[in-house]
Design a protein around this motif. Structure first.
Motif, PDB file in Angstrom:
ATOM      1  N   GLN A 167      -1.877  15.021  -7.133  1.00 53.05           N
ATOM      2  CA  GLN A 167      -2.478  15.719  -8.146  1.00 53.05           C
ATOM      3  C   GLN A 167      -1.926  15.175  -9.439  1.00 53.05           C
ATOM      4  OE1 GLN A 167      -3.089  19.699  -7.551  1.00 53.05           O
ATOM      5  NE2 GLN A 167      -4.532  20.063  -9.097  1.00 53.05           N
ATOM      6  N   GLY A 168      -0.419  15.493  -9.581  1.00 51.35           N
ATOM      7  CA  GLY A 168       0.008  14.747 -10.720  1.00 51.35           C
ATOM      8  C   GLY A 168      -0.264  13.591 -11.297  1.00 51.35           C
ATOM      9  N   GLN A 169      -0.362  12.675 -10.365  1.00 51.72           N
ATOM     10  CA  GLN A 169      -0.636  11.240 -10.658  1.00 51.72           C
ATOM     11  C   GLN A 169      -1.953  10.856 -11.154  1.00 51.72           C
ATOM     12  OE1 GLN A 169       0.522   9.484  -6.652  1.00 51.72           O
ATOM     13  NE2 GLN A 169       2.490   8.604  -7.433  1.00 51.72           N
ATOM     14  N   LEU A 170      -2.944  11.632 -10.671  1.00 52.06           N
ATOM     15  CA  LEU A 170      -4.237  11.295 -10.640  1.00 52.06           C
ATOM     16  C   LEU A 170      -4.876  12.288 -11.710  1.00 52.06           C
ATOM     17  CD1 LEU A 170      -5.672  11.071  -6.933  1.00 52.06           C
ATOM     18  CD2 LEU A 170      -5.004   9.094  -8.846  1.00 52.06           C
ATOM     19  N   GLY A 171      -4.053  13.270 -12.326  1.00 51.80           N
ATOM     20  CA  GLY A 171      -4.712  14.501 -12.862  1.00 51.80           C
ATOM     21  C   GLY A 171      -5.782  15.259 -12.402  1.00 51.80           C
ATOM     22  N   ARG A 172      -5.978  15.182 -10.878  1.00 55.10           N
ATOM     23  CA  ARG A 172      -7.145  15.827 -10.412  1.00 55.10           C
ATOM     24  C   ARG A 172      -6.528  15.992  -8.835  1.00 55.10           C
ATOM     25  NH1 ARG A 172      -9.503  12.453  -7.114  1.00 55.10           N
ATOM     26  NH2 ARG A 172      -9.709  10.273  -7.780  1.00 55.10           N
ATOM     27  N   TYR A 173      -7.327  17.244  -8.512  1.00 56.65           N
ATOM     28  CA  TYR A 173      -7.015  17.454  -6.777  1.00 56.65           C
ATOM     29  C   TYR A 173      -7.379  16.387  -5.995  1.00 56.65           C
ATOM     30  CZ  TYR A 173      -6.363  19.875  -2.378  1.00 56.65           C
ATOM     31  OH  TYR A 173      -6.058  20.104  -1.351  1.00 56.65           O
ATOM     32  N   PRO A 174      -6.543  15.732  -5.151  1.00 50.06           N
ATOM     33  CA  PRO A 174      -6.975  14.629  -4.280  1.00 50.06           C
ATOM     34  C   PRO A 174      -8.090  15.098  -3.066  1.00 50.06           C
ATOM     35  CG  PRO A 174      -4.651  15.035  -3.949  1.00 50.06           C
ATOM     36  CD  PRO A 174      -5.139  16.068  -5.027  1.00 50.06           C
ATOM     37  N   ARG A 175      -9.079  15.360  -3.174  1.00 52.14           N
ATOM     38  CA  ARG A 175      -9.891  15.920  -2.152  1.00 52.14           C
ATOM     39  C   ARG A 175      -9.942  14.877  -0.910  1.00 52.14           C
ATOM     40  NH1 ARG A 175     -15.676  17.773  -3.290  1.00 52.14           N
ATOM     41  NH2 ARG A 175     -15.957  15.807  -4.451  1.00 52.14           N
ATOM     42  N   GLY A 176      -9.934  15.438   0.378  1.00 54.05           N
ATOM     43  CA  GLY A 176      -9.990  14.620   1.364  1.00 54.05           C
ATOM     44  C   GLY A 176      -8.772  13.640   1.514  1.00 54.05           C
ATOM     45  N   MET A 177      -7.469  14.021   1.034  1.00 56.28           N
ATOM     46  CA  MET A 177      -6.395  13.306   1.292  1.00 56.28           C
ATOM     47  C   MET A 177      -5.823  13.676   2.551  1.00 56.28           C
ATOM     48  SD  MET A 177      -2.752  13.285  -1.304  1.00 56.28           S
ATOM     49  CE  MET A 177      -1.200  12.922  -0.527  1.00 56.28           C
ATOM     50  N   GLU A 178      -5.464  12.771   3.406  1.00 56.90           N
ATOM     51  CA  GLU A 178      -5.133  12.976   4.718  1.00 56.90           C
ATOM     52  C   GLU A 178      -3.519  12.656   4.761  1.00 56.90           C
ATOM     53  OE1 GLU A 178      -6.691  13.745   7.917  1.00 56.90           O
ATOM     54  OE2 GLU A 178      -7.913  14.937   6.417  1.00 56.90           O
ATOM     55  N   ALA A 179      -3.170  11.710   4.177  1.00 59.05           N
ATOM     56  CA  ALA A 179      -1.716  11.186   4.324  1.00 59.05           C
ATOM     57  C   ALA A 179      -1.441  10.326   3.231  1.00 59.05           C
ATOM     58  CB  ALA A 179      -1.586  10.407   5.675  1.00 59.05           C
ATOM     59  N   VAL A 180      -0.171  10.163   2.845  1.00 61.67           N
ATOM     60  CA  VAL A 180       0.259   9.060   2.302  1.00 61.67           C
ATOM     61  C   VAL A 180       0.406   7.863   2.828  1.00 61.67           C
ATOM     62  CG1 VAL A 180       2.268   8.273   0.537  1.00 61.67           C
ATOM     63  CG2 VAL A 180       1.559  10.704   0.750  1.00 61.67           C
ATOM     64  N   GLY A 181      -0.255   6.764   2.354  1.00 60.84           N
ATOM     65  CA  GLY A 181      -0.346   5.576   3.058  1.00 60.84           C
ATOM     66  C   GLY A 181       0.970   4.590   2.831  1.00 60.84           C
ATOM     67  N   ALA A 182       1.148   4.598   1.675  1.00 56.31           N
ATOM     68  CA  ALA A 182       2.433   3.603   1.147  1.00 56.31           C
ATOM     69  C   ALA A 182       3.393   4.665   0.156  1.00 56.31           C
ATOM     70  CB  ALA A 182       2.011   2.335   0.596  1.00 56.31           C
ATOM     71  N   ARG A 183       4.545   4.437  -0.024  1.00 52.12           N
ATOM     72  CA  ARG A 183       5.533   5.014  -0.800  1.00 52.12           C
ATOM     73  C   ARG A 183       6.447   4.026  -1.703  1.00 52.12           C
ATOM     74  NH1 ARG A 183       5.659  10.580   0.332  1.00 52.12           N
ATOM     75  NH2 ARG A 183       4.844  11.302   2.321  1.00 52.12           N
ATOM     76  N   CYS A 184       6.764   4.585  -2.759  1.00 52.01           N
ATOM     77  CA  CYS A 184       7.523   3.837  -3.655  1.00 52.01           C
ATOM     78  C   CYS A 184       9.092   3.841  -3.052  1.00 52.01           C
ATOM     79  CB  CYS A 184       7.702   4.267  -4.959  1.00 52.01           C
ATOM     80  SG  CYS A 184       9.031   3.753  -6.375  1.00 52.01           S
ATOM     81  N   VAL A 185       9.893   3.082  -3.287  1.00 54.75           N
ATOM     82  CA  VAL A 185      11.036   3.262  -2.696  1.00 54.75           C
ATOM     83  C   VAL A 185      11.805   4.678  -3.071  1.00 54.75           C
ATOM     84  CG1 VAL A 185      12.143   0.778  -2.439  1.00 54.75           C
ATOM     85  CG2 VAL A 185      12.224   2.067  -4.661  1.00 54.75           C
ATOM     86  N   CYS A 186      11.547   5.334  -4.082  1.00 52.19           N
ATOM     87  CA  CYS A 186      11.915   6.571  -4.554  1.00 52.19           C
ATOM     88  C   CYS A 186      11.265   7.734  -3.548  1.00 52.19           C
ATOM     89  CB  CYS A 186      11.509   7.068  -5.936  1.00 52.19           C
ATOM     90  SG  CYS A 186       9.720   7.249  -6.457  1.00 52.19           S
TER      91      CYS A 186
END
Ligand SMILES: [Zn+2]
Length: 189
Positions: free
Chosen positions: A33-52
């Motif tokens: 939500q912070g990255q997009l500036g809106r609520y991520p509707r329908g988000m099921e999972a994080v598919g890839a992450r930064c090393v952090c």
């Protein structure tokens, strides 16, 4: 269904199983939500992450709450990655990639296959969530299977599915390395 299509379906079924071993947490959703500036509707999972650990791309269900069809199953969320793709697009890379597709039969075949991977991944997700795909049947993302219309979508597929699936997502990543690399955290910039 030929053997190759069966293999793709199985691979994407297995990939989704691995990803869904860690469904989106409240913390993941807040970060996106912070990255997009809106609520991520329908988000099921994080598919890839930064090393952090911050999300790079998320997996979004085919039918958003409220019944809105959503074809961009692999969605790029990391601001550094988003900006890097926008820079490539502004520098004419889409036209270049379209030209490459026009001239290279093998690349066209690989790109068509990336489209099949995308559909198979979403189908596995639709089965899992019980979502209908009827409004987005045969539709993938980024202009696939024959055009390049959005590098963000192609990179998201490369990040979620790994290298060797989408040749133009892989190439976009290669071109963006100075600005974005999943193995180099630039999140705080
Ligand atoms: Zn990072």
């Amino acid at each position: 269904m030929n053997e190759s299509a069966q293999t793709i379906e199985q691979e994407m079924h297995d990939l989704l199983d691995r990803i869904m071993q860690e469904p989106a947490t409240e913390h993941d959703i807040e970060e996106v939500q912070g990255q997009l500036g809106r609520y991520p509707r329908g988000m099921e999972a994080v598919g890839a992450r930064c090393v952090c650990g911050r999300p790079l791309a998320v997996v979004t269900r085919p039918l958003l709450p409220g019944g809105v069809p959503f074809p961009t199953t692999c969605y790029l969320t990391n601001p550094v990655a988003v900006k890097a793709m926008s820079h490539l697009e502004a520098n004419g890379v889409m036209a270049e990639f379209n030209q490459m597709l026009a001239e290279d039969e093998e690349l066209r075949a690989q790109y068509e296959r990336a489209h099949q991977y995308y559909l198979a991944f979403r189908h596995a997700l639709a089965e899992r969530t019980g979502d209908s795909e009827e409004h987005i049947e045969g539709i993938s993302a980024g202009g696939m299977p024959v055009r390049v219309k959005c590098l963000h979508a192609l990179l998201a597929q490369t990040l979620v599915m790994g290298p060797g699936i989408n040749p133009l997502g892989d190439l976009a990543l290669e071109r963006a390395r100075d600005e974005f690399d999943p193995k180099v955290c630039r999140c705080e910039q």
